[in-house]
Write an enzyme that holds these catalytic residues in place. Structure first.
Site, PDB file in Angstrom:
ATOM      1  N   ASN A   7       8.125  -5.337  -0.521  1.00  0.00           N
ATOM      2  CA  ASN A   7       7.973  -4.187   0.357  1.00  0.00           C
ATOM      3  C   ASN A   7       6.483  -4.122   0.664  1.00  0.00           C
ATOM      4  OD1 ASN A   7       7.730  -1.787   1.675  1.00  0.00           O
ATOM      5  ND2 ASN A   7       8.963  -0.598   0.223  1.00  0.00           N
ATOM      6  N   PRO A  43       0.789  -1.232   0.000  1.00  0.00           N
ATOM      7  CA  PRO A  43       0.000   0.000   0.000  1.00  0.00           C
ATOM      8  C   PRO A  43       0.822   1.284   0.000  1.00  0.00           C
ATOM      9  CG  PRO A  43      -0.176  -1.152   2.103  1.00  0.00           C
ATOM     10  CD  PRO A  43       0.505  -2.082   1.151  1.00  0.00           C
ATOM     11  N   ASN A  44       0.350   2.215  -0.787  1.00  0.00           N
ATOM     12  CA  ASN A  44       0.894   3.581  -0.892  1.00  0.00           C
ATOM     13  C   ASN A  44       2.235   3.668  -1.608  1.00  0.00           C
ATOM     14  OD1 ASN A  44      -1.314   4.894   0.531  1.00  0.00           O
ATOM     15  ND2 ASN A  44      -0.546   3.796   2.327  1.00  0.00           N
ATOM     16  N   ASP A  58       1.596 -15.369   6.635  1.00  0.00           N
ATOM     17  CA  ASP A  58       1.216 -16.764   6.391  1.00  0.00           C
ATOM     18  C   ASP A  58       1.354 -17.122   4.923  1.00  0.00           C
ATOM     19  OD1 ASP A  58       0.688 -17.211   9.038  1.00  0.00           O
ATOM     20  OD2 ASP A  58      -1.501 -17.178   8.857  1.00  0.00           O
ATOM     21  N   HIS A  96       3.906  -4.325   9.281  1.00  0.00           N
ATOM     22  CA  HIS A  96       3.877  -4.211  10.736  1.00  0.00           C
ATOM     23  C   HIS A  96       2.736  -4.975  11.401  1.00  0.00           C
ATOM     24  CE1 HIS A  96       6.828  -1.277   9.639  1.00  0.00           C
ATOM     25  NE2 HIS A  96       5.929  -0.530   9.016  1.00  0.00           N
ATOM     26  N   ARG A  99       4.419  11.137  -2.424  1.00  0.00           N
ATOM     27  CA  ARG A  99       4.246  10.926  -0.988  1.00  0.00           C
ATOM     28  C   ARG A  99       5.529  11.228  -0.203  1.00  0.00           C
ATOM     29  NH1 ARG A  99       4.524   4.685   1.201  1.00  0.00           N
ATOM     30  NH2 ARG A  99       3.847   5.221   3.301  1.00  0.00           N
ATOM     31  N   GLU A 143      12.537  -9.194   2.542  1.00  0.00           N
ATOM     32  CA  GLU A 143      11.740  -8.015   2.902  1.00  0.00           C
ATOM     33  C   GLU A 143      12.599  -6.776   2.691  1.00  0.00           C
ATOM     34  OE1 GLU A 143      10.408  -8.076   6.998  1.00  0.00           O
ATOM     35  OE2 GLU A 143      10.235  -5.897   7.012  1.00  0.00           O
ATOM     36  N   TYR A 195      10.813   9.242   1.369  1.00  0.00           N
ATOM     37  CA  TYR A 195      10.868   8.195   0.347  1.00  0.00           C
ATOM     38  C   TYR A 195      11.539   8.616  -0.952  1.00  0.00           C
ATOM     39  CZ  TYR A 195       7.541   6.020   3.536  1.00  0.00           C
ATOM     40  OH  TYR A 195       6.950   5.483   4.647  1.00  0.00           O
ATOM     41  N   ALA A 241       2.919  -0.577   5.020  1.00  0.00           N
ATOM     42  CA  ALA A 241       2.456  -0.636   6.417  1.00  0.00           C
ATOM     43  C   ALA A 241       1.978  -2.038   6.815  1.00  0.00           C
ATOM     44  CB  ALA A 241       1.351   0.390   6.635  1.00  0.00           C
ATOM     45  N   ARG A 289      12.297   5.428  12.792  1.00  0.00           N
ATOM     46  CA  ARG A 289      11.073   6.208  12.645  1.00  0.00           C
ATOM     47  C   ARG A 289      10.140   5.994  13.841  1.00  0.00           C
ATOM     48  NH1 ARG A 289       8.772   5.294   6.815  1.00  0.00           N
ATOM     49  NH2 ARG A 289       7.533   7.094   7.504  1.00  0.00           N
ATOM     50  N   SER A 296      12.847   3.324   3.528  1.00  0.00           N
ATOM     51  CA  SER A 296      13.295   4.058   4.719  1.00  0.00           C
ATOM     52  C   SER A 296      13.827   3.072   5.751  1.00  0.00           C
ATOM     53  CB  SER A 296      12.116   4.848   5.302  1.00  0.00           C
ATOM     54  OG  SER A 296      11.109   3.965   5.764  1.00  0.00           O
ATOM     55  N   HIS A 333      12.705  -2.272   2.538  1.00  0.00           N
ATOM     56  CA  HIS A 333      12.076  -0.978   2.807  1.00  0.00           C
ATOM     57  C   HIS A 333      12.975   0.124   2.279  1.00  0.00           C
ATOM     58  CE1 HIS A 333       9.089  -2.860   5.306  1.00  0.00           C
ATOM     59  NE2 HIS A 333      10.061  -3.571   5.832  1.00  0.00           N
TER      60      HIS A 333
HETATM   61  C1  DQA Z   1       8.007   1.391   3.987  1.00  0.00           C
HETATM   62  C2  DQA Z   1       8.025   1.602   5.500  1.00  0.00           C
HETATM   63  C3  DQA Z   1       6.649   1.346   6.090  1.00  0.00           C
HETATM   64  O1  DQA Z   1       6.673   1.552   7.495  1.00  0.00           O
HETATM   65  C4  DQA Z   1       5.628   2.290   5.490  1.00  0.00           C
HETATM   66  O2  DQA Z   1       4.356   2.013   5.982  1.00  0.00           O
HETATM   67  C5  DQA Z   1       5.647   2.273   4.005  1.00  0.00           C
HETATM   68  C6  DQA Z   1       6.939   2.232   3.327  1.00  0.00           C
HETATM   69  C7  DQA Z   1       9.354   1.744   3.339  1.00  0.00           C
HETATM   70  O3  DQA Z   1       9.600   1.296   2.234  1.00  0.00           O
HETATM   71  O4  DQA Z   1      10.146   2.477   3.921  1.00  0.00           O
HETATM   72  O5  DQA Z   1       4.617   2.369   3.363  1.00  0.00           O
HETATM   73  O6  DQA Z   1       7.743   0.025   3.736  1.00  0.00           O
END
Ligand code: DQA
Length: 151
Positions: A75, A10-11, A88, A81, A18, A99, A23, A78, A108, A103, A101
């Protein structure tokens, strides 16, 4: 040809718009282009997927199983978390998964420090911007093409 799926949650479709101070200013398409270029050097075929929806991400992870994907770079945004369902799904398919990220999730808000998917991944790369994905590709190059590990 080994196949690597790059899954963004997401996002991440909003990169470039954003919170640029966190980012960066590149769009997801720009980052994917770079990943694709680097992957070609390793002889990997890349499959890109991005969704804001937890169920769609799970469906994609399950499809990776049927499509004989060799490695997943995820990635989960959110969902990282708190999504036990994505965790699963990763555990179910038994495909080596990294995994990533953009950031540094440990620098954070406290809620970002917990990843519920990390325990079912080979490892986690966090805080290197788009280079986090490239590092993950490099690892897959080592284990899939050279049959060695980087450590
Ligand atoms: C993220 C870090 C996550 O905490 C956040 O919710 C994101 C981006 C990152 O790539 O830094 O959407 O996964």
């Amino acid at each position: 040809m080994k196949k690597i799926a790059i899954i963004n949650g997401p996002n991440l479709n909003f990169l470039g718009i954003r919170q640029k101070e966190i980012y960066g200013s590149k769009y997801l398409e720009d980052i994917n282009r770079r990943i694709s270029k680097e992957a070609q050097k390793f002889g990997f075929e890349t499959i890109f997927f991005c969704s804001n929806s937890e169920g769609a991400i799970i469906d994609k992870i399950q499809k990776c199983f049927f499509n004989e994907i060799d490695g997943i770079i995820i990635n989960a945004g959110a969902y990282t978390h708190y999504s036990y369902a994505i965790r699963d799904a990763i555990a179910s398919v038994s495909i080596p998964t990294i995994e990533v990220h953009l950031s540094n999730i440990y620098a954070r808000e406290p809620f970002r420090e917990k990843s519920v998917i990390a325990p079912v991944c080979i490892g986690q790369i966090t805080g290197f911007g788009e280079y986090s994905y490239i590092m993950a590709l490099d690892y897959f190059n080592n284990i899939l093409n050279k049959s060695t590990t980087t450590f």
